[in-house]
Design a protein around this motif. Structure first.
Motif, PDB file in Angstrom:
ATOM      1  N   VAL A  68       0.845  -1.204   0.000  1.00  0.00           N
ATOM      2  CA  VAL A  68       0.000   0.000   0.000  1.00  0.00           C
ATOM      3  C   VAL A  68       0.878   1.250   0.000  1.00  0.00           C
ATOM      4  O   VAL A  68       0.612   2.224  -0.719  1.00  0.00           O
ATOM      5  CB  VAL A  68      -0.940  -0.002   1.227  1.00  0.00           C
ATOM      6  CG1 VAL A  68      -1.672   1.346   1.335  1.00  0.00           C
ATOM      7  CG2 VAL A  68      -1.946  -1.132   1.134  1.00  0.00           C
ATOM      8  N   THR A  69       1.951   1.229   0.792  1.00  0.00           N
ATOM      9  CA  THR A  69       2.876   2.370   0.832  1.00  0.00           C
ATOM     10  C   THR A  69       3.456   2.649  -0.548  1.00  0.00           C
ATOM     11  O   THR A  69       3.527   3.809  -0.985  1.00  0.00           O
ATOM     12  CB  THR A  69       4.025   2.094   1.827  1.00  0.00           C
ATOM     13  OG1 THR A  69       3.480   1.854   3.124  1.00  0.00           O
ATOM     14  CG2 THR A  69       4.983   3.269   1.896  1.00  0.00           C
ATOM     15  N   VAL A  70       3.862   1.592  -1.249  1.00  0.00           N
ATOM     16  CA  VAL A  70       4.450   1.747  -2.584  1.00  0.00           C
ATOM     17  C   VAL A  70       3.437   2.340  -3.556  1.00  0.00           C
ATOM     18  O   VAL A  70       3.742   3.273  -4.318  1.00  0.00           O
ATOM     19  CB  VAL A  70       4.974   0.394  -3.107  1.00  0.00           C
ATOM     20  CG1 VAL A  70       5.416   0.519  -4.560  1.00  0.00           C
ATOM     21  CG2 VAL A  70       6.117  -0.105  -2.248  1.00  0.00           C
ATOM     22  N   ILE A  71       2.211   1.810  -3.537  1.00  0.00           N
ATOM     23  CA  ILE A  71       1.171   2.293  -4.461  1.00  0.00           C
ATOM     24  C   ILE A  71       0.894   3.774  -4.231  1.00  0.00           C
ATOM     25  O   ILE A  71       0.823   4.571  -5.177  1.00  0.00           O
ATOM     26  CB  ILE A  71      -0.119   1.470  -4.287  1.00  0.00           C
ATOM     27  CG1 ILE A  71       0.096   0.030  -4.766  1.00  0.00           C
ATOM     28  CG2 ILE A  71      -1.279   2.113  -5.055  1.00  0.00           C
ATOM     29  CD1 ILE A  71      -1.035  -0.914  -4.392  1.00  0.00           C
ATOM     30  N   VAL A  72       0.746   4.163  -2.976  1.00  0.00           N
ATOM     31  CA  VAL A  72       0.453   5.560  -2.657  1.00  0.00           C
ATOM     32  C   VAL A  72       1.618   6.452  -3.060  1.00  0.00           C
ATOM     33  O   VAL A  72       1.416   7.558  -3.575  1.00  0.00           O
ATOM     34  CB  VAL A  72       0.142   5.727  -1.156  1.00  0.00           C
ATOM     35  CG1 VAL A  72      -0.063   7.199  -0.807  1.00  0.00           C
ATOM     36  CG2 VAL A  72      -1.106   4.939  -0.778  1.00  0.00           C
ATOM     37  N   PRO A  84     -11.340   4.476  -1.867  1.00  0.00           N
ATOM     38  CA  PRO A  84     -12.400   3.554  -2.289  1.00  0.00           C
ATOM     39  C   PRO A  84     -11.902   2.156  -2.653  1.00  0.00           C
ATOM     40  O   PRO A  84     -12.674   1.189  -2.602  1.00  0.00           O
ATOM     41  CB  PRO A  84     -12.998   4.266  -3.519  1.00  0.00           C
ATOM     42  CG  PRO A  84     -12.754   5.715  -3.270  1.00  0.00           C
ATOM     43  CD  PRO A  84     -11.396   5.745  -2.624  1.00  0.00           C
ATOM     44  N   ILE A  85     -10.610   2.037  -3.007  1.00  0.00           N
ATOM     45  CA  ILE A  85     -10.031   0.730  -3.332  1.00  0.00           C
ATOM     46  C   ILE A  85      -9.284   0.156  -2.126  1.00  0.00           C
ATOM     47  O   ILE A  85      -9.426  -1.027  -1.792  1.00  0.00           O
ATOM     48  CB  ILE A  85      -9.064   0.844  -4.535  1.00  0.00           C
ATOM     49  CG1 ILE A  85      -9.803   1.394  -5.758  1.00  0.00           C
ATOM     50  CG2 ILE A  85      -8.435  -0.503  -4.845  1.00  0.00           C
ATOM     51  CD1 ILE A  85     -10.918   0.506  -6.256  1.00  0.00           C
ATOM     52  N   TYR A  89       2.871   7.127   4.991  1.00  0.00           N
ATOM     53  CA  TYR A  89       4.261   7.003   4.563  1.00  0.00           C
ATOM     54  C   TYR A  89       4.384   7.123   3.039  1.00  0.00           C
ATOM     55  O   TYR A  89       5.330   7.735   2.534  1.00  0.00           O
ATOM     56  CB  TYR A  89       4.849   5.668   5.029  1.00  0.00           C
ATOM     57  CG  TYR A  89       5.118   5.624   6.510  1.00  0.00           C
ATOM     58  CD1 TYR A  89       5.603   6.732   7.193  1.00  0.00           C
ATOM     59  CD2 TYR A  89       4.895   4.456   7.243  1.00  0.00           C
ATOM     60  CE1 TYR A  89       5.855   6.680   8.557  1.00  0.00           C
ATOM     61  CE2 TYR A  89       5.153   4.403   8.611  1.00  0.00           C
ATOM     62  CZ  TYR A  89       5.621   5.526   9.262  1.00  0.00           C
ATOM     63  OH  TYR A  89       5.880   5.485  10.612  1.00  0.00           O
ATOM     64  N   GLY A  90       3.433   6.540   2.323  1.00  0.00           N
ATOM     65  CA  GLY A  90       3.480   6.654   0.870  1.00  0.00           C
ATOM     66  C   GLY A  90       3.231   8.072   0.397  1.00  0.00           C
ATOM     67  O   GLY A  90       3.815   8.541  -0.590  1.00  0.00           O
ATOM     68  N   ASP A  91       2.385   8.779   1.127  1.00  0.00           N
ATOM     69  CA  ASP A  91       2.018  10.146   0.746  1.00  0.00           C
ATOM     70  C   ASP A  91       3.076  11.156   1.174  1.00  0.00           C
ATOM     71  O   ASP A  91       3.406  12.084   0.432  1.00  0.00           O
ATOM     72  CB  ASP A  91       0.675  10.501   1.399  1.00  0.00           C
ATOM     73  CG  ASP A  91       0.357  11.978   1.346  1.00  0.00           C
ATOM     74  OD1 ASP A  91       0.331  12.530   0.234  1.00  0.00           O
ATOM     75  OD2 ASP A  91       0.136  12.587   2.406  1.00  0.00           O
TER      76      ASP A  91
END
Length: 473
Positions: free
Chosen positions: A369-373, A392-393, A414-416
């Motif tokens: 999730v961190t990587v995707i964000v 939403p996902i 963290y991703g943001d």
């Protein structure tokens, strides 16, 4: 012919966020015609059972017109979140207008001016991180000129000027304990529920970020030609501070009682919000409390700042206006969720995305999730926009994989948070480079290794939090 080539080489400009959201809604509507409709099984409490999924065997498409008809419902369903955001924006505008933040910075710089260089830089850096962590907004681009004069006086290069201003404030802004409340509300987890974890995290990354900056200062002190700005003409021997710039550093001779009271009221509200559910056990009234406190803080700090009734009203209006579009985007995110839900494709999408992850450790899912964000964050730096697009996902994926939504929020943070420092699409970052006289390519060259280290460390933290059974604290 040369002119046409130059025009073609103009920098790419991201479409307005409104059109990005409308495009996503259109895509969501079209996908309801294409993606097979399906649903997860649910237990007696209505929770998704990630291992039970079945296709409906027929389509339930949502037409473009029906999508537009869902806009009002999306805005209504997001009403509590939207109005909380609007009122908090109004409160922030009033506090900033009082000048208390500016006076605090001026006073701190004045008090520190005769200290040891490393101590001076460190305290300035820490102050900026905390300012970003608790009062951060793109209005903090205004501290860059202070960083420029500060570094001129120390004969440091312009990269250091960004280092003690925007670099520090964005570390605080990206990891601070109050900056993910919108994502928390959209993920249906307690607002500020992870306050202490995020506060510790902010301080941890603050120390690492400061070490990076001090190492760079030491390097260019030893050999100025090692500065990335050397090739741009920077030379410490040629640096001078004008009288006006000197006056800027010397004008904060004291911290007024007015500013102390304003800052105490402003920061005190966060203590109340965090302590309230711990003391009362009532987590359902947090949004009501936040709105009530924001209005009270707006009024109290306005009067403490010497504002008239009319001026307080004007500043509140300005703050509301600045956040209206943010609220609208939050509502459109809910519309996207409604479209995919009514089209029965959200569970299908989640099933397809989560099936390869089912047998992986949950810690790896959190890191994913961190990587995707982070990847989305490079293109769309706004945390609200990313939340609108991704929650939403992410939310149903975390449900399907039995990943604590608080962990999903932490992974989102963290991703943001760190991509703000490297994206050319963030006005705050680009504007800081322009104000400090640093080409963005030079800034990117300096900061990208630091951002990579921050992100890798965040992977380790996510792994630890997940494996240790961490719950929001």
């Amino acid at each position: 012919m040369g002119v046409n080539k130059a025009e073609k080489k103009q920098a790419f400009k991201m479409p307005h966020l409104f059109w990005i959201m409308m495009g996503l809604l259109l895509i969501a509507s079209l996908l309801t015609y294409v993606i097979p409709a399906g649903e997860f099984g649910k237990d007696a409490n209505g929770n998704i059972i990630g291992t039970e999924f079945s296709y409906l065997g027929y389509q339930t498409p949502v037409s473009l017109w029906k999508m537009f008809m869902l806009v009002l419902q999306g805005l209504i369903n997001s009403g509590a979140v939207i109005w909380t955001v609007l009122v908090m924006g109004a409160m922030t505008a009033v506090v900033m207008a009082t000048g208390a933040i500016d006076e605090l910075l001026n006073w701190a710089i004045y008090k520190l001016k005769d200290k040891n260089e490393n101590i001076l830089i460190s305290i300035m850096f820490i102050l900026m991180v905390y300012l970003g962590g608790f009062g951060g907004s793109d209005a903090l681009i205004a501290v860059v000129p202070i960083g420029v004069v500060f570094c001129k006086k120390l004969k440091l290069d312009p990269i250091c000027a960004i280092g003690v201003s925007t670099y520090a404030t964005l570390i605080g802004f990206g990891t601070g304990p109050t900056k993910q409340f919108i994502t928390q509300m959209m993920m249906d987890v307690p607002v500020y529920g992870a306050f202490f974890t995020m506060f510790i995290s902010m301080n941890f990354f603050m120390v690492i970020g400061l070490i990076f900056l001090l190492r760079y200062v030491k390097k260019i002190r030893k050999d100025p030609s090692k500065s990335l700005m050397w090739s741009e003409g920077w030379n410490p021997a040629n640096m001078t501070v004008s009288k006006e710039e000197e006056d800027m550093l010397n004008k904060g001779t004291k911290l007024s009682l007015k500013t102390i009271l304003i800052l105490a009221v402003f920061l005190g509200q966060y203590i109340i919000v965090v302590a309230y559910p711990l003391i009362t056990g009532d987590t359902g009234s947090i949004l009501y409390l936040m709105v009530a406190l924001s209005l009270l803080v707006s009024i109290i700090t306005g009067f403490l700042g010497g504002f008239s009734f009319a001026r307080i009203g004007d500043e509140i209006v300005k703050g509301l206006q600045s956040m209206v579009f943010v609220g609208f985007v939050i509502g459109l995110a809910m519309v996207m969720s409604l479209v995919m839900t009514e089209g029965h494709i959200i569970h299908t999408i989640v099933y397809v995305l989560s099936r390869p992850l089912m047998d992986l450790p949950r810690a790896i899912v959190g890191i994913g999730v961190t990587v995707i964000v982070a990847l989305v964050g490079f293109i769309i730096p706004s945390a609200t926009s990313k939340a609108a697009i991704l929650v939403p996902i992410i939310k149903p994926i975390s449900d399907a994989l039995n990943l604590d939504p608080n962990l999903a929020v932490q992974a989102f943070q963290y991703g943001d948070g760190f991509t703000h420092l490297i994206t050319p699409f963030l006005g705050w970052m680009i504007g800081s480079c322009i104000m400090a006289g640093v080409p963005f390519t030079k800034w990117f060259q300096w900061v990208i290794p630091k951002v990579m280290v921050f992100i890798v460390i965040s992977f380790g933290i996510m792994y630890f939090l997940t494996e240790s059974g961490w719950t929001a604290f």
